[in-house]
Design an enzyme around this catalytic site. Structure first.
Site, PDB file in Angstrom:
ATOM      1  N   SER A 136      31.953  33.527  57.050  1.00 60.88           N
ATOM      2  CA  SER A 136      30.563  33.911  57.296  1.00 60.88           C
ATOM      3  C   SER A 136      29.689  33.851  56.045  1.00 60.88           C
ATOM      4  CB  SER A 136      30.546  35.312  57.906  1.00 60.88           C
ATOM      5  OG  SER A 136      31.406  35.333  59.010  1.00 60.88           O
ATOM      6  N   ARG A 157      26.889  28.997  48.289  1.00 60.66           N
ATOM      7  CA  ARG A 157      26.651  30.197  47.472  1.00 60.66           C
ATOM      8  C   ARG A 157      27.239  31.381  48.222  1.00 60.66           C
ATOM      9  NH1 ARG A 157      22.180  28.620  50.006  1.00 60.66           N
ATOM     10  NH2 ARG A 157      21.463  30.037  51.629  1.00 60.66           N
ATOM     11  N   ASP A 193      30.258  32.542  61.564  1.00 65.22           N
ATOM     12  CA  ASP A 193      30.333  33.561  62.621  1.00 65.22           C
ATOM     13  C   ASP A 193      29.253  33.389  63.691  1.00 65.22           C
ATOM     14  OD1 ASP A 193      28.397  34.308  60.781  1.00 65.22           O
ATOM     15  OD2 ASP A 193      28.992  36.414  60.654  1.00 65.22           O
TER      16      ASP A 193
HETATM   17  C1  BGC Z   1      25.677  34.389  55.551  1.00 67.07           C
HETATM   18  C2  BGC Z   1      25.838  33.685  56.869  1.00 67.07           C
HETATM   19  C3  BGC Z   1      26.412  34.617  57.919  1.00 67.07           C
HETATM   20  C4  BGC Z   1      25.591  35.890  57.990  1.00 67.07           C
HETATM   21  C5  BGC Z   1      26.110  36.883  59.012  1.00 67.07           C
HETATM   22  C6  BGC Z   1      24.933  35.701  55.731  1.00 67.07           C
HETATM   23  O1  BGC Z   1      24.915  36.414  54.535  1.00 67.07           O
HETATM   24  O2  BGC Z   1      24.987  33.585  54.629  1.00 67.07           O
HETATM   25  O3  BGC Z   1      26.651  32.539  56.732  1.00 67.07           O
HETATM   26  O4  BGC Z   1      26.399  33.972  59.161  1.00 67.07           O
HETATM   27  O5  BGC Z   1      25.569  36.508  56.717  1.00 67.07           O
HETATM   28  O6  BGC Z   1      27.422  37.258  58.764  1.00 67.07           O
END
Ligand code: BGC
Length: 544
Positions: free
Chosen positions: A156, A171, A209
């Site tokens: 995620s 990142r 996610d």
């Molecule tokens: C991330 C995402 C993720 C979201 C929810 C964000 O900080 O960059 O990739 O889907 O959080 O978990």
């Protein structure tokens, strides 16, 4: 100034008018378009290589793991191919010292170890027989392909995907900071550690996610009403939606199934408007950003998601407390205090520490509408070591916390509204419903978060009352059904007439799994994990 007036003055800085809301929607659409055209834009608009949902013919034992903001989950799903399945999962908190560290291998070795523990605990026989066989086999990999567990990896964080099972970390977000991992393929990082432990596991699919949520949710809204957007409003925030491939102007590397004419796009909307063209910025937003591990990034997320709302509130409340005329949490209010004791804030109160105010207390504040605010006052004492706060103190706290959350909900509506507009479905007379699957602690636990989103959607010019009636936001409550439906889709080649009983049957299976933290929470988690297992299964079946 009276305490309530002072709190209202602070709260007013979080006002987000309908005019601002509409301007944000336009900017969001613009930045979405830019992200579809080229790399390096504020919103990454990442092609995910997911071009459809599994077709239900897949069989076998699949592993799924989920590295979120707080926990790591490992799960196995046996897809029997005859509409039945078995499912097991474990969850561990990610140690803080692995979130911020020098070597990526430290974190990924920990993840691989959890997979090993899980296999030993839940698949001991399979695991040991492979281990014995491996000792007698001389091939490099040591395993025949059909003995290997195929693993779906829900990761995620923003990843530049290059294939369904390859993606380089762009990142870190949500407080993670491991420089060494940036730019590297996270599937390879995990695979390396899995191989060091000689586990019979191959990372087969990489999924954000939000994509898992969309996949899981899609099943319950098939055909014309299938799901359009999967969104997370939890520790972080993000959304994945279905886009026409013809709208994706930037190059999509490698191979993908072009036949559907569509691809799921991971927007990474947490980074919407990092350049602050429009986003509202209070002094506390600024301070939070400066003191974060990634200043200048995830600016939208820093105004919306669970990890940050408590911190914004803490900074605003602390400023109020420390301003020289303020009476907040000082003994001055004790004359009005029905508890007749002195209000004190302990030196070790979370109010004085970065991240010391958990967003959960904001939910308590929002839910407490009693004249005495007794739940909130108890929580201030228990969680923040603010002893015997007066009613006026609690009221002031509530005014500020509610304002921070309300702005977050209205900003969330910007993203949802813009994607509803982008989908073209608002104007499509054939589309009865625009279905949106959401998950995460804010939508699950913050009272009226969804209502505030709907209210804001109604105020968007291109949506209005008519449009809002088409938009259906399904929260985690439906999670078990969603996950179940997806498993059903994956596990069986279905005869349309069997849809309902089958989904119900599978739902019953999922509902019977004991919950650690509440069924709805767990069920959606499982839904997402099953989503990624399904993607792994789909990918693997196409390779054969
Ligand atoms: C991330 C995402 C993720 C979201 C929810 C964000 O900080 O960059 O990739 O889907 O959080 O978990």
């Amino acid at each position: 100034m009276a305490l309530a007036d002072e709190a209202k003055r602070v709260a007013a800085q979080f006002d987000f008018t309908d005019a601002e809301l509409n301007a944000h929607v336009q900017e969001f659409l613009k930045q979405m378009g830019e992200g579809l055209e080229k790399d390096g834009t504020s919103m990454s608009q990442i092609p995910t290589y997911v071009t459809g949902v599994p077709n239900g013919t897949e069989k076998g034992l699949y592993l799924a793991v989920d590295l979120g903001g707080t926990n790591f989950r490992v799960c196995s799903v046996t897809l029997n191919g005859d509409t039945t399945f078995n499912l097991t999962y474990n969850k561990v908190a990610i140690p803080k010292e692995l979130m911020v560290t020098d070597k990526a291998s430290k974190l990924f070795a920990f993840l691989a170890l959890q997979i090993e523990n899980f296999l030993k605990e839940h698949h001991a026989e399979h695991f040991e027989s492979h281990r014995r066989r491996r000792a007698t086999i001389s091939t490099a990999s040591g395993y025949k392909e059909d003995e290997v567990f195929h693993l779906g990896f829900t990761f995620s964080f923003p990843v530049q995907q290059r294939a369904i099972n390859k993606g380089n970390l762009m990142r870190w977000t949500k407080g993670f900071d491991i420089d060494d991992a940036v730019g590297k393929d996270v599937c390879a990082l995990l695979q390396t550690e899995i191989d060091k432990l000689k586990l019979p596991v191959k990372v087969a699919a990489l999924v954000n996610d939000t994509v898992g949520t969309l996949m899981a949710r899609s099943y319950t809204s098939t055909g014309a009403n299938r799901s359009t957007l999967g969104a997370i409003f939890g520790t972080g925030t993000n959304g994945a939606y279905i886009e026409k491939t013809s709208n994706i102007k930037k190059k999509i590397e490698g191979e993908y199934d072009e036949s559907t004419g569509e691809m799921v796009i991971n927007t990474e909307w947490g980074s919407f408007d990092n350049q602050l063209n429009v986003l509202p910025t209070t002094p506390w937003d600024k301070k939070l950003d400066t003191q974060s591990v990634n200043p200048g990034f995830q600016m939208f997320e820093k105004r919306i998601s669970g990890m940050f709302l408590g911190e914004i509130t803490r900074l605003a409340i602390l400023d109020m407390m420390q301003s020289k005329d303020s009476t907040l949490f000082s003994d001055d209010n004790s004359s009005h205090n029905d508890w007749t004791t002195t209000t004190t804030v302990a030196g070790q109160s979370g109010l004085y520490k970065q991240w010391g105010l958990d967003t959960a207390i904001m939910s308590v504040a929002a839910a407490d509408n009693t004249p005495e605010l007794s739940s909130l006052r108890q929580e201030l004492e228990k969680d923040l070591n603010i002893y015997t706060p007066s009613l006026e103190d609690a009221h002031a706290f509530k005014i500020v916390a509610d304002a921070v959350a309300r702005r977050a909900a209205r900003l969330s509506a910007v993203a949802i509204g813009a994607i509803a507009i982008q989908s073209g479905l608002l104007k499509d007379p054939e589309a009865e419903v625009i279905d949106i699957g959401v998950d995460g602690s804010l939508v699950e636990h913050y009272p009226f978060f969804r209502d505030m989103i709907y209210e804001a959607l109604r105020a968007i010019d291109e949506i209005g009352i008519q449009g809002v009636n088409k938009i259906r936001i399904g929260v985690a409550k439906d999670g078990s059904g969603v996950g179940a439906a997806l498993i059903a889709l994956v596990a069986a080649k279905m005869d349309k007439s069997d849809d309902v009983p089958l989904a119900t049957e599978v739902k019953r299976e999922l509902d019977s799994i004991p919950a650690e933290t509440g069924l709805s929470n767990m069920a959606m988690t499982v839904g997402g994990l099953v989503g990624v297992a399904a993607v792994a299964a789909l990918w693997w079946s196409r390779q054969r």
